[in-house]
Design a protein around this motif. Structure first.
Motif, PDB file in Angstrom:
ATOM      1  N   TYR A 269       0.786  -1.347   0.063  1.00 58.59           N
ATOM      2  CA  TYR A 269      -0.029  -0.105   0.012  1.00 58.59           C
ATOM      3  C   TYR A 269       0.949   1.284   0.125  1.00 58.59           C
ATOM      4  CZ  TYR A 269      -3.169  -3.668   1.071  1.00 58.59           C
ATOM      5  OH  TYR A 269      -4.047  -4.772   1.223  1.00 58.59           O
ATOM      6  N   THR A 270       2.294   0.961  -0.405  1.00 59.29           N
ATOM      7  CA  THR A 270       2.900   2.313  -0.396  1.00 59.29           C
ATOM      8  C   THR A 270       3.670   2.410  -1.808  1.00 59.29           C
ATOM      9  OG1 THR A 270       3.678   1.821   1.814  1.00 59.29           O
ATOM     10  CG2 THR A 270       5.193   3.203   0.576  1.00 59.29           C
ATOM     11  N   VAL A 271       3.562   3.445  -2.366  1.00 54.60           N
ATOM     12  CA  VAL A 271       4.209   3.932  -3.601  1.00 54.60           C
ATOM     13  C   VAL A 271       5.286   4.456  -3.340  1.00 54.60           C
ATOM     14  CG1 VAL A 271       3.843   5.138  -5.763  1.00 54.60           C
ATOM     15  CG2 VAL A 271       1.683   4.429  -4.567  1.00 54.60           C
ATOM     16  N   PRO A 272       6.476   4.010  -3.892  1.00 55.70           N
ATOM     17  CA  PRO A 272       7.913   4.405  -3.598  1.00 55.70           C
ATOM     18  C   PRO A 272       8.163   5.792  -4.300  1.00 55.70           C
ATOM     19  CG  PRO A 272       8.105   2.799  -5.103  1.00 55.70           C
ATOM     20  CD  PRO A 272       6.683   2.576  -4.653  1.00 55.70           C
ATOM     21  N   GLU A 273       9.038   6.561  -3.604  1.00 56.95           N
ATOM     22  CA  GLU A 273       9.434   7.846  -4.181  1.00 56.95           C
ATOM     23  C   GLU A 273      10.010   7.394  -5.703  1.00 56.95           C
ATOM     24  OE1 GLU A 273      13.329  10.701  -4.107  1.00 56.95           O
ATOM     25  OE2 GLU A 273      12.574  10.094  -1.920  1.00 56.95           O
ATOM     26  N   LYS A 274       9.517   8.570  -6.460  1.00 55.78           N
ATOM     27  CA  LYS A 274       9.973   8.343  -8.002  1.00 55.78           C
ATOM     28  C   LYS A 274      10.756   9.712  -8.209  1.00 55.78           C
ATOM     29  CE  LYS A 274       6.054   5.542  -9.486  1.00 55.78           C
ATOM     30  NZ  LYS A 274       5.059   5.305 -10.357  1.00 55.78           N
ATOM     31  N   ARG A 275      11.662   9.679  -9.512  1.00 55.17           N
ATOM     32  CA  ARG A 275      12.272  11.090  -9.827  1.00 55.17           C
ATOM     33  C   ARG A 275      12.108  10.915 -11.436  1.00 55.17           C
ATOM     34  NH1 ARG A 275      17.011  12.901  -6.303  1.00 55.17           N
ATOM     35  NH2 ARG A 275      15.767  12.587  -4.039  1.00 55.17           N
ATOM     36  N   GLU A 276      11.542  12.111 -11.808  1.00 54.55           N
ATOM     37  CA  GLU A 276      11.585  12.773 -13.015  1.00 54.55           C
ATOM     38  C   GLU A 276      12.607  13.052 -13.653  1.00 54.55           C
ATOM     39  OE1 GLU A 276       9.122  15.901 -15.416  1.00 54.55           O
ATOM     40  OE2 GLU A 276       7.641  14.165 -15.106  1.00 54.55           O
ATOM     41  N   GLN A 319      14.085  14.918 -28.883  1.00 53.74           N
ATOM     42  CA  GLN A 319      13.141  15.963 -29.344  1.00 53.74           C
ATOM     43  C   GLN A 319      12.444  16.467 -28.519  1.00 53.74           C
ATOM     44  OE1 GLN A 319      13.787  17.422 -32.492  1.00 53.74           O
ATOM     45  NE2 GLN A 319      15.478  15.694 -32.443  1.00 53.74           N
ATOM     46  N   ASN A 320      12.150  15.892 -27.159  1.00 54.79           N
ATOM     47  CA  ASN A 320      11.390  16.436 -26.075  1.00 54.79           C
ATOM     48  C   ASN A 320      12.290  17.039 -24.886  1.00 54.79           C
ATOM     49  OD1 ASN A 320       8.896  16.847 -24.494  1.00 54.79           O
ATOM     50  ND2 ASN A 320       8.985  15.049 -23.494  1.00 54.79           N
ATOM     51  N   GLY A 321      13.596  17.488 -25.151  1.00 57.52           N
ATOM     52  CA  GLY A 321      14.577  17.877 -24.354  1.00 57.52           C
ATOM     53  C   GLY A 321      14.853  16.709 -23.576  1.00 57.52           C
ATOM     54  N   GLY A 322      15.289  15.741 -23.697  1.00 62.57           N
ATOM     55  CA  GLY A 322      15.784  14.574 -23.012  1.00 62.57           C
ATOM     56  C   GLY A 322      14.839  14.073 -21.973  1.00 62.57           C
ATOM     57  N   LYS A 323      13.595  14.289 -21.906  1.00 59.20           N
ATOM     58  CA  LYS A 323      12.667  14.010 -20.908  1.00 59.20           C
ATOM     59  C   LYS A 323      12.262  12.461 -20.593  1.00 59.20           C
ATOM     60  CE  LYS A 323      10.258  18.266 -19.465  1.00 59.20           C
ATOM     61  NZ  LYS A 323       9.301  18.991 -19.475  1.00 59.20           N
ATOM     62  N   LEU A 324      12.322  11.771 -19.558  1.00 61.38           N
ATOM     63  CA  LEU A 324      11.920  10.426 -19.562  1.00 61.38           C
ATOM     64  C   LEU A 324      10.927  10.297 -18.602  1.00 61.38           C
ATOM     65  CD1 LEU A 324      15.446   8.951 -18.948  1.00 61.38           C
ATOM     66  CD2 LEU A 324      14.042   8.947 -21.261  1.00 61.38           C
ATOM     67  N   PRO A 325      10.062   9.235 -18.499  1.00 62.63           N
ATOM     68  CA  PRO A 325       8.981   9.214 -17.483  1.00 62.63           C
ATOM     69  C   PRO A 325       9.329   8.895 -16.151  1.00 62.63           C
ATOM     70  CG  PRO A 325       8.802   7.797 -19.402  1.00 62.63           C
ATOM     71  CD  PRO A 325      10.123   8.332 -19.511  1.00 62.63           C
ATOM     72  N   ALA A 326       8.775   9.226 -15.229  1.00 60.98           N
ATOM     73  CA  ALA A 326       9.035   9.106 -13.993  1.00 60.98           C
ATOM     74  C   ALA A 326       9.258   7.504 -13.465  1.00 60.98           C
ATOM     75  CB  ALA A 326       8.063   9.679 -12.974  1.00 60.98           C
ATOM     76  N   PHE A 327      10.350   7.420 -12.654  1.00 56.94           N
ATOM     77  CA  PHE A 327      10.607   5.947 -12.306  1.00 56.94           C
ATOM     78  C   PHE A 327      10.998   5.936 -10.957  1.00 56.94           C
ATOM     79  CE2 PHE A 327      14.420   8.058 -13.936  1.00 56.94           C
ATOM     80  CZ  PHE A 327      15.421   7.535 -12.821  1.00 56.94           C
ATOM     81  N   ALA A 328      10.822   4.639 -10.275  1.00 55.77           N
ATOM     82  CA  ALA A 328      11.305   4.282  -8.838  1.00 55.77           C
ATOM     83  C   ALA A 328      12.729   3.816  -8.983  1.00 55.77           C
ATOM     84  CB  ALA A 328      10.393   3.351  -7.886  1.00 55.77           C
ATOM     85  N   SER A 329      13.606   3.813  -7.763  1.00 49.62           N
ATOM     86  CA  SER A 329      14.867   3.440  -8.029  1.00 49.62           C
ATOM     87  C   SER A 329      15.186   2.034  -8.568  1.00 49.62           C
ATOM     88  CB  SER A 329      15.548   3.404  -6.740  1.00 49.62           C
ATOM     89  OG  SER A 329      15.727   2.680  -6.103  1.00 49.62           O
ATOM     90  N   GLY A 330      14.017   0.925  -8.379  1.00 45.18           N
ATOM     91  CA  GLY A 330      14.391  -0.260  -8.672  1.00 45.18           C
ATOM     92  C   GLY A 330      13.793  -0.645 -10.260  1.00 45.18           C
ATOM     93  N   ASP A 333      17.938   1.362 -15.013  1.00 50.40           N
ATOM     94  CA  ASP A 333      19.213   0.891 -14.707  1.00 50.40           C
ATOM     95  C   ASP A 333      20.208   1.478 -13.545  1.00 50.40           C
ATOM     96  OD1 ASP A 333      22.198  -0.099 -16.599  1.00 50.40           O
ATOM     97  OD2 ASP A 333      22.232   1.999 -15.322  1.00 50.40           O
ATOM     98  N   LYS A 334      20.736   0.435 -12.984  1.00 47.00           N
ATOM     99  CA  LYS A 334      21.338   0.725 -11.742  1.00 47.00           C
ATOM    100  C   LYS A 334      22.212   2.045 -11.780  1.00 47.00           C
ATOM    101  CE  LYS A 334      24.293  -1.316  -7.934  1.00 47.00           C
ATOM    102  NZ  LYS A 334      24.918  -2.378  -7.739  1.00 47.00           N
ATOM    103  N   ASN A 335      23.052   2.358 -12.508  1.00 50.34           N
ATOM    104  CA  ASN A 335      24.019   3.360 -12.519  1.00 50.34           C
ATOM    105  C   ASN A 335      22.974   4.696 -12.787  1.00 50.34           C
ATOM    106  OD1 ASN A 335      26.115   1.751 -11.976  1.00 50.34           O
ATOM    107  ND2 ASN A 335      26.870   1.855 -14.412  1.00 50.34           N
ATOM    108  N   ILE A 336      22.073   4.670 -13.587  1.00 51.58           N
ATOM    109  CA  ILE A 336      21.155   5.717 -13.762  1.00 51.58           C
ATOM    110  C   ILE A 336      20.441   6.184 -12.794  1.00 51.58           C
ATOM    111  CG2 ILE A 336      19.267   6.854 -15.240  1.00 51.58           C
ATOM    112  CD1 ILE A 336      20.343   4.878 -17.586  1.00 51.58           C
ATOM    113  N   ALA A 337      19.829   5.220 -12.011  1.00 55.60           N
ATOM    114  CA  ALA A 337      19.094   5.353 -10.807  1.00 55.60           C
ATOM    115  C   ALA A 337      19.840   5.772  -9.701  1.00 55.60           C
ATOM    116  CB  ALA A 337      18.387   3.860 -10.253  1.00 55.60           C
TER     117      ALA A 337
END
Length: 655
Positions: A269-276, A319-330, A333-337
């Protein structure tokens, strides 16, 4: 083997997943031992170690599921039609494989081979079945084990340890064989040999055109062959059929129970922190140098989005300025996260980061904080999950009670149902019911589940149950269902009335008459071929059809397997001559194969020869493995339970 079960669990439909249940056997002391029939359910002992019936049933079910997926649902029906004892032979074959596995396990134990827990753990974490997005996932691990029928990770870990021990033990055998150059070249010649053949089909219909059958012939044939025209036998039976869905109403809970479940499973019932983030991807041998140049421009105040459009080699985001969808750390890719979650505030930019995709420069756009649903918000879902979990436990409890009580009181299922319903003294129920099924014929089709299952029908028509009048053992129907049956009445097979089978008998008499004529005719064809005579006249009469010559190799998979096998079994003929043979297909059609020519022309092919070298080594290793197992069996005491109908024609080994 257990790894087959695992892959079934990881990839197959849940309805086909097997579930292993350990049924505790026991002896009832005192007078009771004289009242309860002696039911030795174990099919075999290997050096006094029992191979339980339920384990054999699980393996049989697993192998059947695999074969049905490979050859279609009708596979076993076709096999049974060809051989009524096929099911018993199939079961006995699976048992022999299990015996081989057990003697090998005991041999390894005597040799003292042990696999450390660390190796088992590392193996588990490297297996793709347990991974999500390329990483080991505990939830996936437990889910796959449950679907594959393993009762706990400890059970699976021990099975894996045993399998790794076998690999270690057999490694010298596997690695010690090699192929000689002459063996490779000889096998290459056989595989690439081309054979040209002509197929002659005999038109059976021509031999039944003038066959007439009188009513007297039909009546006489019926009297002589009554047992070939029988009405199917029928059985009336009582049964208990229970699923985990049936017992959901037997799950009782308080708010405290639900709250405890919620607290224990808070991660659900917990949604982990995400980063965009936005990124600039650079690839190639000089990617790091280019990335440093781009980073310098960013440090000098250049716009990130503009540089992403200009330099990034990720076309989907550039073309979208490099934007990626939001993701949780897991979920990245480990290095990107790691680099993304190391950035402190929106607008921060990382140094160049190496990943499997290339070199990235990462800008943090947004931090999406972790969120949790309260117990109140989650209550409906908590109830659903709690009931599902507890219903499985209630189901297992009731199944064990039914198994035990139906064994202790073999004359009826009533007491088993009563005790199962009273298992929760505070909340007695009526979930477990004894039902009576009216007469069902052994050849009945399109039966509803669970009677459509072969294992259930086998028990319903089991002569041992019929003769002893006892309850069957528990018949497992996957992970969440079982059935127990008790035969109430039996009506044996009886001859059908002559009027009902007249057409069938007429066809059988015609077929026998035509078969005799076909045999005589084909013998004449073979005699003509042996004299070098042509068959064109027979073809013109319509008695035979001559196919165009066809050239095949052993690797040709576009020809009927049986025909190909027969073509390559024909011996080479002297130059200028032909060789031929007569064959009967599985459907009864008769044909003649004429071997016109054989061409051997092996071309050099390094990749093919490497493959053949490997295959020869594998075949030799398998042969060595068979010798090893045969030797272990010879030293073992193998005791078969001859009361099992599938073992009544088997011969003991090692006794």
């Amino acid at each position: 083997m257990f790894t087959d079960k695992l892959r079934e669990g990881a990839t197959g439909p849940a309805a086909k997943i097997l579930f292993g249940i350990i049924i505790v056997s026991f002896a009832v002391a005192g007078v009771g031992s004289y009242l309860i029939p002696d039911r030795n359910e174990e099919p075999v002992k290997v050096n006094k170690v029992k191979i339980p019936e339920y384990e054999l049933e699980n393996q049989v079910r697993l192998e059947k599921n695999k074969l049905e997926r490979q050859f279609g649902k009708q596979f076993f029906e076709q096999q049974m039609a060809a051989d009524e004892n096929f099911n018993n032979k199939f079961k006995a074959t699976i048992l022999e494989k299990m015996i081989n596995d057990e003697v090998l396990t005991q041999l390894i134990a005597r040799d003292g081979i042990e696999i450390p827990a660390a190796i088992v753990k590392a193996k588990i974490k490297s297996m793709p079945e347990f991974m999500v997005d390329g990483k080991f996932n505990q939830e996936q691990y437990e889910k796959v084990l449950a679907m594959a029928g393993f009762q706990s990770p400890d059970v699976y870990g021990e099975a894996l340890r045993n399998d790794l021990a076998k690999e270690t033990f057999l490694k010298p055998v596997i690695d010690g064989e090699f192929a000689l150059p002459g063996e490779v070249s000889h096998l290459a010649e056989l595989l690439t040999e081309n054979r040209t053949y002509t197929m002659v089909n005999v038109n059976k219909a021509k031999f039944t055109e003038n066959v007439t059958v009188s009513d007297k012939e039909i009546a006489d044939y019926y009297e002589a062959n009554k047992n070939n025209y029988l009405q199917a036998d029928k059985v009336k039976f009582s049964y208990i059929y229970l699923t985990s869905e049936d017992v959901k109403s037997d799950v009782h809970y308080t708010d405290d129970d639900l709250l405890n479940y919620y607290n224990l499973h808070s991660e659900i019932y917990t949604v982990p922190e995400k980063r965009e983030i936005s990124h600039i991807l650079l690839t190639g041998d000089d990617a790091m140098e280019k990335a440093k140049e781009v980073k310098a421009k960013l440090d000098a105040g250049a716009d990130f989005a503009a540089l992403a459009k200009q330099y990034s080699q990720d076309p989907s985001s550039a073309q979208n300025g490099g934007k990626l969808p939001a993701f949780a750390s897991g979920n990245q890719d480990k290095n990107i996260a790691n680099a993304s979650f190391a950035l402190v505030k929106p607008g921060d930019v990382s140094d160049p980061v190496q990943s499997d995709f290339g070199v990235h420069i990462i800008k943090l756009n947004t931090i999406i904080p972790a969120t949790s649903k309260t117990f109140s918000e989650s209550k409906d879902d908590v109830i659903r999950r709690y009931v599902k979990q507890q219903s499985q436990e209630v189901f297992l409890d009731k199944r064990q009670i039914v198994s035990d009580i139906s064994f202790e009181n073999p004359d009826s299922l009533d007491l088993a149902a009563k005790d199962a319903n009273a298992s929760d003294k505070e909340h007695p129920s009526e979930t477990v019911k004894v039902q009576v099924h009216d007469y069902i014929a052994s050849d009945a089709k399109d039966l509803p589940f669970p009677f459509s299952e072969k294992s259930v029908m086998d028990k319903i028509f089991d002569p041992e149950l019929r003769e002893t009048g006892v309850n069957s053992d528990v018949i497992e129907l996957g992970q969440n269902a079982f059935v127990v049956v008790h035969i109430e009445d039996y009506v044996p097979k009886t001859p059908k009335k002559l009027e009902d089978v007249k057409d069938e008998i007429r066809a059988d008499i015609s077929a026998e008459a035509s078969k005799s004529k076909v045999d005589e005719y084909v013998n004449g064809l073979l005699a003509s071929l042996s004299k070098g005579e042509s068959l064109e006249k027979e073809a013109a009469s319509g008695m035979i059809t001559i196919d165009s010559p066809r050239t095949i190799s052993r690797l040709d998979n576009k020809v009927d397997e049986e025909v190909s096998k027969n073509v390559f079994e024909l011996a080479h003929a002297e130059k200028g001559n032909i060789n031929f043979g007569r064959y009967t297909a599985k459907n009864g059609d008769v044909y003649v194969l004429i071997l016109d020519s054989v061409e051997q022309k092996t071309e050099q092919d390094a990749s093919r020869d490497d493959f053949l070298t490997q295959q020869i080594s594998v075949m030799k290793s398998r042969a060595d493995n068979f010798v090893l197992i045969d030797s272990a069996r010879a030293d073992a005491k193998i005791e078969y339970n001859r009361t099992k109908k599938y073992l009544k024609t088997s011969s003991d080994k090692g006794e």
